[in-house]
Design a protein around this motif. Structure first.
Motif, mmCIF file in Angstrom:
data_model
loop_
_atom_site.group_PDB
_atom_site.id
_atom_site.type_symbol
_atom_site.label_atom_id
_atom_site.label_comp_id
_atom_site.label_asym_id
_atom_site.label_seq_id
_atom_site.Cartn_x
_atom_site.Cartn_y
_atom_site.Cartn_z
ATOM 1 N N ASP A 86 0.825 -1.210 0.000
ATOM 2 C CA ASP A 86 0.000 0.000 0.000
ATOM 3 C C ASP A 86 0.856 1.255 0.000
ATOM 4 O OD1 ASP A 86 -2.811 -1.188 0.521
ATOM 5 O OD2 ASP A 86 -1.543 -2.124 2.056
ATOM 6 N N GLU A 87 2.090 1.131 0.438
ATOM 7 C CA GLU A 87 2.985 2.286 0.537
ATOM 8 C C GLU A 87 4.424 1.822 0.415
ATOM 9 O OE1 GLU A 87 3.111 2.777 5.345
ATOM 10 O OE2 GLU A 87 1.132 2.841 4.371
ATOM 11 N N VAL A 88 5.278 2.684 -0.107
ATOM 12 C CA VAL A 88 6.710 2.396 -0.249
ATOM 13 C C VAL A 88 7.481 3.500 0.443
ATOM 14 C CG1 VAL A 88 8.616 2.061 -1.873
ATOM 15 C CG2 VAL A 88 6.328 1.212 -2.446
ATOM 16 N N HIS A 89 8.450 3.103 1.278
ATOM 17 C CA HIS A 89 9.248 4.062 2.030
ATOM 18 C C HIS A 89 10.721 3.922 1.652
ATOM 19 C CE1 HIS A 89 6.010 5.190 4.878
ATOM 20 N NE2 HIS A 89 5.590 3.950 4.636
ATOM 21 N N VAL A 90 11.396 5.055 1.532
ATOM 22 C CA VAL A 90 12.821 5.071 1.195
ATOM 23 C C VAL A 90 13.430 6.338 1.764
ATOM 24 C CG1 VAL A 90 12.439 6.228 -1.032
ATOM 25 C CG2 VAL A 90 14.475 4.817 -0.722
ATOM 26 N N ASN A 91 14.700 6.269 2.124
ATOM 27 C CA ASN A 91 15.416 7.461 2.560
ATOM 28 C C ASN A 91 16.018 8.168 1.348
ATOM 29 O OD1 ASN A 91 15.208 7.605 5.504
ATOM 30 N ND2 ASN A 91 16.275 5.630 5.464
ATOM 31 N N ALA A 92 16.065 9.472 1.401
ATOM 32 C CA ALA A 92 16.553 10.272 0.280
ATOM 33 C C ALA A 92 18.043 10.073 0.064
ATOM 34 C CB ALA A 92 16.267 11.752 0.539
ATOM 35 N N ASP A 93 18.461 10.252 -1.179
ATOM 36 C CA ASP A 93 19.867 10.404 -1.537
ATOM 37 C C ASP A 93 19.901 11.561 -2.524
ATOM 38 O OD1 ASP A 93 22.574 10.102 -1.745
ATOM 39 O OD2 ASP A 93 22.517 7.988 -2.315
ATOM 40 N N HIS A 94 21.094 12.128 -2.755
ATOM 41 C CA HIS A 94 21.099 13.441 -3.403
ATOM 42 C C HIS A 94 21.994 13.558 -4.629
ATOM 43 C CE1 HIS A 94 18.744 14.707 -0.005
ATOM 44 N NE2 HIS A 94 19.654 14.229 0.808
ATOM 45 N N SER A 95 22.561 12.454 -5.100
ATOM 46 C CA SER A 95 23.279 12.525 -6.370
ATOM 47 C C SER A 95 22.265 12.661 -7.490
ATOM 48 C CB SER A 95 24.123 11.266 -6.583
ATOM 49 O OG SER A 95 23.289 10.147 -6.828
ATOM 50 N N GLY A 96 22.726 13.077 -8.665
ATOM 51 C CA GLY A 96 21.828 13.197 -9.800
ATOM 52 C C GLY A 96 21.158 11.875 -10.125
ATOM 53 N N TYR A 97 21.933 10.771 -10.083
ATOM 54 C CA TYR A 97 21.387 9.456 -10.397
ATOM 55 C C TYR A 97 20.316 9.065 -9.381
ATOM 56 C CZ TYR A 97 21.186 4.467 -11.434
ATOM 57 O OH TYR A 97 20.744 3.201 -11.771
ATOM 58 N N ALA A 98 20.608 9.281 -8.088
ATOM 59 C CA ALA A 98 19.661 8.913 -7.044
ATOM 60 C C ALA A 98 18.377 9.722 -7.161
ATOM 61 C CB ALA A 98 20.295 9.132 -5.676
ATOM 62 N N GLN A 99 18.500 11.016 -7.453
ATOM 63 C CA GLN A 99 17.307 11.841 -7.593
ATOM 64 C C GLN A 99 16.453 11.378 -8.775
ATOM 65 O OE1 GLN A 99 17.794 16.223 -6.947
ATOM 66 N NE2 GLN A 99 19.958 15.727 -6.651
ATOM 67 N N ARG A 100 17.089 11.013 -9.868
ATOM 68 C CA ARG A 100 16.328 10.584 -11.051
ATOM 69 C C ARG A 100 15.573 9.282 -10.789
ATOM 70 N NH1 ARG A 100 21.056 12.440 -13.488
ATOM 71 N NH2 ARG A 100 21.898 10.334 -13.741
ATOM 72 N N ARG A 101 16.212 8.339 -10.097
ATOM 73 C CA ARG A 101 15.519 7.067 -9.883
ATOM 74 C C ARG A 101 14.397 7.208 -8.847
ATOM 75 N NH1 ARG A 101 19.788 2.883 -6.851
ATOM 76 N NH2 ARG A 101 19.595 3.784 -4.770
ATOM 77 N N LEU A 102 14.556 8.094 -7.862
ATOM 78 C CA LEU A 102 13.466 8.345 -6.923
ATOM 79 C C LEU A 102 12.274 8.980 -7.631
ATOM 80 C CD1 LEU A 102 15.320 9.630 -3.725
ATOM 81 C CD2 LEU A 102 13.962 7.540 -3.932
ATOM 82 N N GLU A 103 12.551 9.914 -8.513
ATOM 83 C CA GLU A 103 11.481 10.554 -9.264
ATOM 84 C C GLU A 103 10.744 9.541 -10.133
ATOM 85 O OE1 GLU A 103 10.862 14.185 -12.531
ATOM 86 O OE2 GLU A 103 12.828 13.848 -11.587
#
Length: 447
Positions: free
Chosen positions: A93-110
């Motif tokens: 029902d929900e997915v949780h993840v901690n942020a990361d801030h490289s360009g690659y990490a931001q793109r895959r989170l988006e």
């Protein structure tokens, strides 16, 4: 119907003070997942040392989750695809993840957020990128004003580890071996991986060495730094917990300042991902590229003992003392005038704590193209050695050829008689240090 959450571990391989895990554990059932992202595995900074350390971290995390009734689910493939598959498989029902801030990490989170009900938490930093900003700007480019704002900012309160997890039936997959992650020769003296080892080291550090950190952090032979950087890089330890546990002594606050530098670099990279390969403040340098001098530097065969000691420590341990990092970086960029990106890539090829934000931006700092307010400073290796390794113990520890040389000669073995120096099988210096310094300053001024 019971509510199911999916907790996706990335660079947060711990159960203590893990905001995403705590939030996910509030559901009736939780699936702890780690995906070996083939996109990351193809990158140059996935080295054999990191492969061994990561494999150990995942084994330790799996054991900690099993103690709480769970266990780590492992998949390998394209990160967004694999997370989405598991979410659908377990009916999350929900997915949780901690942020990361490289360009690659931001793109895959988006990309993941477009497919699932995603909640991103802040577990990588003390103060998240963008939480403090100068007037009219998105981020700070100078550390001192950032640090003043960082100190005044609200720091996240650490959270405890979940006591119990209820995990639905799901195929676990196999924990990866080191070679599953990255093949190659590993450094012989790597640190013990995992949260358990990291917390043991953290407790010893907080009870002992941290009080003298302000006075001894540059002591090369004393090895008086925390050695927590690899555990912070992989998220085996929480920087917020470290800051919360640190007191107000001069040593403790000097250590806290270093954690603020980590956040400073992350907020720079978060807003300017191109800094992984571009200069923050270009100086028009026409750097030298690969060649014999660079190879000698990588191998610890420059003929400058303190530089060679640092480079050989890297090859032996997958880690290097912070003062040695400054010395070898200054020598490469300013005495040899070699592109900092080559040095940064070599570090990433060996370091356990090789972090895009800290590694690349610290290399720019020492090359004088980053956040340093004195971009043309040149660290004199001999003076650095005499100041921070006065008896030569650090050099003798890592440069085997000089282990029997006593006194000042360990810093300048080329001043020994020819017959003695020949027996050492140690190279002459690549450059005359004073002439090289003058050449750099002339190039920087003309650039």
């Amino acid at each position: 119907m019971p509510r199911t959450s999916l907790m996706v571990f990335t660079r947060d391989l711990r159960v203590h003070d893990n905001p995403a895990l705590v939030a996910a554990a509030k559901a009736d059932r939780v699936v702890p997942l780690f995906v070996l992202d083939t996109g990351v595995l193809r990158l140059d900074y996935t080295n054999a040392n990191k492969g061994a350390f990561l494999a150990g971290c995942l084994e330790d995390l799996d054991a900690s989750l099993k103690q709480r009734g769970g266990g780590l689910v492992v998949r390998r493939g394209r990160w967004v695809t694999e997370v989405t598959k598991v979410a659908e498989e377990v009916g999350a029902d929900e997915v949780h993840v901690n942020a990361d801030h490289s360009g690659y990490a931001q793109r895959r989170l988006e990309a993941l957020g477009e497919r699932v009900e995603l909640t991103v938490h802040q577990g990588l930093t003390v103060v998240e990128p963008g939480a403090v900003t100068p007037a009219g700007k998105t981020h700070y480019g100078v550390f001192s004003p950032y640090f003043r704002a960082w100190e005044k900012a609200e720091h996240r309160e650490p959270v405890g580890a979940p006591r119990k997890l209820s995990v639905p039936r799901v195929a676990k997959g196999d924990l990866p071996s080191p070679d599953d992650i990255a093949k190659g020769e590993r450094a012989p003296d790597l640190a013990e991986p995992g949260e358990t080892a990291g917390r043991r080291l953290m407790q010893a550090w907080l009870k002992g060495g941290i009080d003298a950190y302000d006075e001894r952090h540059d002591d090369l032979p004393g090895d008086a730094t925390s050695r927590l950087s690899a555990y912070l890089h992989w998220g085996c330890l929480s920087p917020a917990e470290l800051v919360a546990k640190a007191g107000r002594s001069a040593g403790e606050q000097a250590f806290v300042r270093q954690l603020a530098w980590r956040d400073f670099n992350l907020q720079l990279l978060a807003h300017r991902p191109e800094l992984s390969h571009e200069d923050l403040r270009p100086k028009g340098d026409r750097w030298r590229q690969e060649g014999g001098d660079f190879d000698a530097w990588r191998e610890g065969r420059t003929g400058i003992p303190v530089v060679d000691a640092g480079m050989r420590q890297l090859l032996r341990e997958g880690w290097m003392h912070n003062r040695a990092r400054l010395i070898v970086g200054s020598f490469l960029t300013k005495h040899l005038y070699v592109d900092w990106r080559l040095g940064a890539a070599h570090f990433l090829a060996h370091l356990l704590d090789g972090d895009i934000a800290n590694n690349q931006l610290n290399w720019q700092w020492i090359a004088g193209t980053g956040a340093d307010s004195r971009p043309n400073r040149v660290l004199a290796p001999l003076r650095q050695a005499q100041r921070f390794d006065p008896q030569g113990d650090y050099v003798r520890r890592y440069v085997e050829e000089l282990s029997g040389v006593e006194g000042k000669a360990v810093h300048t073995p080329w001043e020994l008689p020819d017959d003695v120096r020949k027996d050492l099988d140690y190279p002459d210096p690549l450059v005359d240090l004073d002439e090289a310094r003058k050449r750099f300053l002339a190039k920087r001024q003309s650039g």
